[in-house]
Each structure stands twice: as C-alpha cells, then as structure tokens.
Write a protein that holds these residues in place. Structure first.
Motif, PDB file in Angstrom:
ATOM      1  N   LEU A 178     -40.730  49.862 -57.025  1.00  0.00           N
ATOM      2  CA  LEU A 178     -41.866  49.901 -57.963  1.00  0.00           C
ATOM      3  C   LEU A 178     -41.409  50.411 -59.333  1.00  0.00           C
ATOM      4  N   LEU A 179     -41.816  49.685 -60.363  1.00  0.00           N
ATOM      5  CA  LEU A 179     -41.383  50.068 -61.717  1.00  0.00           C
ATOM      6  C   LEU A 179     -42.351  51.045 -62.395  1.00  0.00           C
ATOM      7  N   ARG A 180     -43.491  51.342 -61.738  1.00  0.00           N
ATOM      8  CA  ARG A 180     -44.581  52.023 -62.455  1.00  0.00           C
ATOM      9  C   ARG A 180     -44.233  53.416 -62.966  1.00  0.00           C
ATOM     10  N   ARG A 181     -43.223  54.084 -62.389  1.00  0.00           N
ATOM     11  CA  ARG A 181     -42.876  55.436 -62.870  1.00  0.00           C
ATOM     12  C   ARG A 181     -41.856  55.416 -64.002  1.00  0.00           C
ATOM     13  N   VAL A 182     -41.330  54.238 -64.321  1.00  0.00           N
ATOM     14  CA  VAL A 182     -40.324  54.167 -65.396  1.00  0.00           C
ATOM     15  C   VAL A 182     -41.045  54.216 -66.746  1.00  0.00           C
ATOM     16  N   PRO A 183     -40.731  55.212 -67.587  1.00  0.00           N
ATOM     17  CA  PRO A 183     -41.462  55.332 -68.863  1.00  0.00           C
ATOM     18  C   PRO A 183     -41.021  54.272 -69.878  1.00  0.00           C
ATOM     19  N   GLY A 184     -41.889  53.999 -70.842  1.00  0.00           N
ATOM     20  CA  GLY A 184     -41.528  53.142 -71.986  1.00  0.00           C
ATOM     21  C   GLY A 184     -41.548  51.655 -71.711  1.00  0.00           C
ATOM     22  N   LEU A 185     -42.148  51.235 -70.593  1.00  0.00           N
ATOM     23  CA  LEU A 185     -42.134  49.797 -70.280  1.00  0.00           C
ATOM     24  C   LEU A 185     -43.450  49.101 -70.608  1.00  0.00           C
ATOM     25  N   SER A 186     -44.418  49.859 -71.158  1.00  0.00           N
ATOM     26  CA  SER A 186     -45.729  49.238 -71.433  1.00  0.00           C
ATOM     27  C   SER A 186     -46.084  49.296 -72.906  1.00  0.00           C
ATOM     28  N   GLY A 187     -46.851  48.329 -73.349  1.00  0.00           N
ATOM     29  CA  GLY A 187     -47.409  48.379 -74.696  1.00  0.00           C
ATOM     30  C   GLY A 187     -46.696  47.475 -75.681  1.00  0.00           C
ATOM     31  N   VAL A 188     -47.325  47.361 -76.866  1.00  0.00           N
ATOM     32  CA  VAL A 188     -46.831  46.482 -77.927  1.00  0.00           C
ATOM     33  C   VAL A 188     -46.458  47.345 -79.128  1.00  0.00           C
ATOM     34  N   THR A 189     -45.251  47.149 -79.649  1.00  0.00           N
ATOM     35  CA  THR A 189     -44.802  47.895 -80.834  1.00  0.00           C
ATOM     36  C   THR A 189     -44.451  46.884 -81.917  1.00  0.00           C
ATOM     37  N   VAL A 190     -44.868  47.200 -83.173  1.00  0.00           N
ATOM     38  CA  VAL A 190     -44.496  46.312 -84.286  1.00  0.00           C
ATOM     39  C   VAL A 190     -43.237  46.885 -84.935  1.00  0.00           C
ATOM     40  N   LEU A 191     -42.170  46.107 -84.985  1.00  0.00           N
ATOM     41  CA  LEU A 191     -40.937  46.560 -85.622  1.00  0.00           C
ATOM     42  C   LEU A 191     -41.030  46.325 -87.138  1.00  0.00           C
ATOM     43  N   GLY A 192     -40.093  46.909 -87.886  1.00  0.00           N
ATOM     44  CA  GLY A 192     -40.122  46.860 -89.348  1.00  0.00           C
ATOM     45  C   GLY A 192     -40.188  45.451 -89.919  1.00  0.00           C
ATOM     46  N   ASP A 193     -39.564  44.488 -89.252  1.00  0.00           N
ATOM     47  CA  ASP A 193     -39.551  43.113 -89.783  1.00  0.00           C
ATOM     48  C   ASP A 193     -40.726  42.275 -89.255  1.00  0.00           C
ATOM     49  N   GLY A 194     -41.668  42.949 -88.576  1.00  0.00           N
ATOM     50  CA  GLY A 194     -42.845  42.218 -88.075  1.00  0.00           C
ATOM     51  C   GLY A 194     -42.668  41.656 -86.676  1.00  0.00           C
TER      52      GLY A 194
END
Ligand SMILES: Cc1cc2nc3c(=O)[nH]c(=O)nc-3n(C[C@H](O)[C@H](O)[C@H](O)COP(=O)(O)OP(=O)(O)OC[C@H]3O[C@@H](n4cnc5c(N)ncnc54)[C@H](O)[C@@H]3O)c2cc1C
Length: 288
Positions: free
Chosen positions: A49-65
C-alpha cells in the motif's frame, strides 16, 4: 488465501519490497487490484500500500507553468483542482467523466496509467499534451512520455519493481488548443467505447499549423499520430475537420469486444476524433 499487507513509509522502501518479492503487488486506490483479486485474476503474495508514503498527492505549479501531479492524486481531486482547470480545462472535463463517483474517489492517476488498460481515458489526452511520468526503481529514476507507457493491451512498459512517483503536464503556449471526446455505448459510468484526444497548434495567421491526435478504447494500444492534411485549414471549418477525422481513422486497426465490433468502433473513432477537433475551437483559456 492469505495476503501480506505491507505499508512502506518511503517510495524507496516500496521499491525494495517489490524487488525482493516479485509476487508482491503495488496498491494505490485499489480499484483495479481489488477487482482482479475478487475475480481471481490476480493472486499476489503481498499488497504494497502506498498510502503512508508522503508527498505523492496533489497538484503543484512549477515556475515555468508545468503542473506536477502526485501519483496518488485521485480522479476526483483532479476534477476539482483549480490549477488544472485554469491551465488544462479539457483534462478537468476528462477526469470529471472517469467511471463513476466511487471510481473517481478512490482511483488514482498513477494506478490508471500503470494499468495500461486501452479503454482508459487519461493517457489519451495526456499523451497529446506531451505529459511525462517520473518513475523510481532500483536502477534509479527515469522519465517516460505518457505516449510510451503502453506496450499493448494491459501491458505497461514499466518494470515490475518500478513505481510512478508523479506526472508532469507541460504548460501549453497560448496558440495551442486541446479537444477531448468520449463515446459510451453502455451506461454513463462505463468505460469509453471510443475516446479521442487532440492538440491543435495555430500559426500566426490563426490557421492550423499542426495537429496531434490519439484514438483510444477502440484499439489495443493507443498511439499518437499527426494529421498533416489539416495544416492551413481554419480551426472553425468544422466540415474540413470532420472530413479529415474520418479519413485519418479510415484504416485504424480497431478491436471487437463486448462494446462493439471493429467496424462500428472504426466509424465511431471518426466521429469522436471529429468532435475532439471541433471542440478545440472553444479551448482558449490560458493563464498569463
Ligand atoms: C466501474 C468502473 C468504471 C471505470 N471507468 C473508467 C473510465 O471511464 N475511464 C478510465 O480511465 N478508467 C475507468 N476505470 C478504471 C479506473 O480509473 C482505474 O481502475 C483506476 O484509475 C486505477 O487506479 P487505482 O489507484 O485504483 O489503481 P490500483 O488498482 O491500486 O492499481 C492498478 C495497477 O497499477 C499499479 N500501480 C498503482 N499505482 C502505481 C504507481 N504509482 N506506480 C506503478 N504502478 C502502480 C498496481 O500495482 C496495479 O497493477 C473504471 C473502473 C471501474 C471499476
């Protein structure tokens, strides 16, 4: 049947478990894995199960879009994400239409792409946009274009001990348009009978400079192709767009299954591609 549940706390630990035990199976949302176990099509020695691994969820906008999407982000989270909808409204439409509310609540972008199910939706549009998957394995990290993730129906090009960490979706220039179409023959929460994704780039005079397209669900393994015949046409010339769509799909190697015959699918492929092309016209939202 006894299945060991493993809950690693880092991606490297997850990769280590998969390498040490080739019978172990990664689980993201579990939508496909659980169905396969229930229908006795998979008999894993362990579920990782991957659910305890941090940093795998969500959307981030990088500097170049560029948008960076964690592999565990669900279809539902993507359908509701404001950054995705501002930059790629067609992807928002697509994720809002995956399966049903239960599938969207649990199913993840990483699990969907790793499945290499030819009837799935996200890969079709992500491939024409030029998105990439970033993976981790004992051999290090690598970048795989979404268009190169499928080796055929239900066969991904990922190694058994390779895990998708994130998906990167590039910023499109203001002259790019995207279009998406999904045709279902059964219920609205069924997979597509045919789907199509298109990226159209316009020249300085507003006419079409290039078109990249993918037809999915009706073929064993969706592939990106260009439609050079549309170069120089006006993006509002729907008759030309639809005629080119029919021509571009006339020799498509479609498959027969419970969703329809190969001939029916080929006809629908032309219809879906025509709709995706005409929908490029109203895709003009791009943040500065
Ligand atoms: C009723 C129904 C309707 C559906 N309709 C649609 C539809 O309309 N369109 C569509 O696109 N899909 C549809 N689906 C499929 C659904 O979107 C996928 O099952 C789901 O996205 C898989 O994600 P998951 O997180 O549950 O994957 P899981 O079931 O957890 O995993 C799927 C596979 O990917 C592997 N895996 C998972 N995460 C990773 C990772 N990060 N790196 C490497 N490998 C990984 C697993 O080991 C497994 O082999 C439907 C499914 C159902 C049941």
């Amino acid at each position: 049947m006894t299945v060991l549940l493993r809950e690693p706390e880092t991606l490297e630990e997850a990769v280590g478990i998969l390498t040490a035990d080739p019978g172990a199976r990664l689980v993201a949302g579990g939508v496909t894995v659980c169905l396969q176990i229930t229908h006795r099509r998979s008999d894993p020695s362990a579920l990782v199960l991957l659910r305890r691994v941090p940093g795998l969820s969500g959307v981030t906008v990088l500097g170049d879009g560029t948008l960076e999407i964690g592999a565990l982000t669900t279809h539902g989270e993507l359908a509701a994400d404001p950054e995705l909808s501002a930059r790629h409204p067609r992807l928002t439409e697509l994720f809002s239409d995956v399966g049903n509310v239960r599938v969207r609540a649990a199913g993840t972008i990483g699990g969907n792409l790793a499945n290499a199910d030819p009837a799935q939706d996200p890969a079709v549009l992500l491939a024409v946009i030029g998105a990439e998957a970033h993976t981790v394995s004992p051999r290090g990290e690598r970048t795989v274009p979404i268009a190169g993730l499928s080796a055929g129906a239900w066969r991904s090009t990922l190694a058994a001990d390779e895990v998708i960490r994130r998906v990167r979706v590039p910023r499109l220039p203001p002259t790019s348009r995207t279009g998406w179409s999904k045709i279902q023959s059964g219920s609205l929460d069924d997979y597509a009978t045919v789907n199509a994704g298109v990226r159209m780039d316009l020249g300085a005079d507003g006419t079409i400079a290039s078109v990249r397209a993918v037809v999915g669900a009706a073929v064993a393994s969706p592939r990106v192709f260009d439609i050079p015949a549309l170069a120089g046409s006006h993006p509002g010339d729907t008759l030309a767009l639809k005629a080119c769509a029919r021509e571009a799909t006339a020799d498509l190697e479609t498959v027969t299954d419970h969703r329809g015959s190969a001939d029916y699918r080929r006809h629908l492929a032309g219809v879906a591609l025509g709709r995706a092309l005409t929908r490029c016209l109203d895709d003009d939202r791009r943040p500065a």
